[in-house]
Motif scaffolding. Structure first.
Motif, PDB file in Angstrom:
ATOM      1  N   ARG A   1       0.799  -1.232   0.000  1.00 36.82           N
ATOM      2  CA  ARG A   1       0.000   0.000   0.000  1.00 36.82           C
ATOM      3  C   ARG A   1       0.828   1.276   0.000  1.00 36.82           C
ATOM      4  O   ARG A   1       0.565   2.174  -0.776  1.00 36.82           O
ATOM      5  CB  ARG A   1      -0.925   0.027   1.230  1.00 36.82           C
ATOM      6  CG  ARG A   1      -1.965  -1.065   1.280  1.00 36.82           C
ATOM      7  CD  ARG A   1      -2.764  -1.070   2.596  1.00 36.82           C
ATOM      8  NE  ARG A   1      -1.963  -0.885   3.805  1.00 36.82           N
ATOM      9  CZ  ARG A   1      -1.201  -1.803   4.406  1.00 36.82           C
ATOM     10  NH1 ARG A   1      -1.141  -3.008   3.905  1.00 36.82           N
ATOM     11  NH2 ARG A   1      -0.523  -1.536   5.504  1.00 36.82           N
TER      12      ARG A   1
ATOM     13  N   LYS B   1      -0.864   2.314  -5.348  1.00 37.95           N
ATOM     14  CA  LYS B   1      -0.020   2.391  -4.160  1.00 37.95           C
ATOM     15  C   LYS B   1       0.507   3.817  -4.004  1.00 37.95           C
ATOM     16  O   LYS B   1       0.666   4.538  -4.976  1.00 37.95           O
ATOM     17  CB  LYS B   1       1.147   1.419  -4.274  1.00 37.95           C
ATOM     18  CG  LYS B   1       0.695  -0.032  -4.400  1.00 37.95           C
ATOM     19  CD  LYS B   1       1.888  -0.936  -4.601  1.00 37.95           C
ATOM     20  CE  LYS B   1       1.464  -2.366  -4.865  1.00 37.95           C
ATOM     21  NZ  LYS B   1       2.637  -3.237  -5.070  1.00 37.95           N
TER      22      LYS B   1
ATOM     23  N   ASP C   1       4.285  -0.116   4.412  1.00 39.89           N
ATOM     24  CA  ASP C   1       3.031  -0.733   4.891  1.00 39.89           C
ATOM     25  C   ASP C   1       2.921  -0.832   6.404  1.00 39.89           C
ATOM     26  O   ASP C   1       2.223  -1.698   6.922  1.00 39.89           O
ATOM     27  CB  ASP C   1       2.861  -2.136   4.284  1.00 39.89           C
ATOM     28  CG  ASP C   1       2.779  -2.119   2.778  1.00 39.89           C
ATOM     29  OD1 ASP C   1       2.148  -1.202   2.224  1.00 39.89           O
ATOM     30  OD2 ASP C   1       3.350  -3.030   2.143  1.00 39.89           O
TER      31      ASP C   1
END
Length: 178
Positions: free
Chosen positions: A19, A68, A123
């Motif tokens: 992410r 992302k 992340d």
């Protein structure tokens, strides 16, 4: 001395995060920048803001196209060092492929209690803490996965991000003060 990752694996962290990849840059300059062809071109007065594609930027573009986030804050002294001015000049190449580049005056970072620590946080469960010597030479990256330390790095990010200034706006502040 911390244990460093094998540098040949460094790029994989930017291919496998899910992410977010977030960076804090606190150094006044980097030896690798001063040794690059881009530095010599910049010193000669050339525009280095839109260089040809690179493997780094191709990957950033792939990751951001996949939804992302890649974000970065660079600390800048007042007045900026030569290395910091170079990085400001180079940043549009990264922004063009989707990286969110921001800056913060070092005095503001010190007021927030940010340490002089360069790191990437991935992340919220893995980090690479980058180590340098006194001459700004890169020594290696320390992999951090210990939850308490990761939480501390996340708190630094959360404290810094709302106070960081978009690179374009920051560059205008620097230009008006020079």
């Amino acid at each position: 001395m911390p244990e460093f990752i094998d540098d040949s694996t460094f790029g994989t962290y930017f291919e496998t995060f899910e992410r977010t990849a977030w960076r804090l840059e606190t150094r006044r300059g980097y030896a690798s920048d001063r040794q690059s062809v881009h530095w010599a071109r910049w010193k000669a007065g050339e525009d280095v803001s839109r260089d040809p594609t690179s493997a780094w930027r191709e990957n950033i573009q792939r990751q951001t196209a996949a939804g992302k986030k890649i974000e970065r804050i660079r600390l800048v002294d007042d007045p900026p060092t030569e290395g910091q001015l170079f990085l400001l000049a180079r940043a549009p190449s990264n922004e063009a492929v989707g990286e969110d580049m921001r800056n913060m005056w070092r005095a503001d970072a010190e007021h927030l209690g940010l340490p002089a620590l360069d790191f990437w946080l991935f992340d919220d469960h893995r980090a690479l803490v980058l180590h340098f010597d006194e001459a700004d030479e890169y020594l290696g990256a320390e992999l951090v996965e210990e939850p308490t330390r990761i939480a501390e790095l996340g708190q630094l990010r959360d404290a810094a991000w709302p106070h960081a200034i978009r690179r374009r706006d920051f560059a205008a502040q620097v230009a008006s003060s020079v």
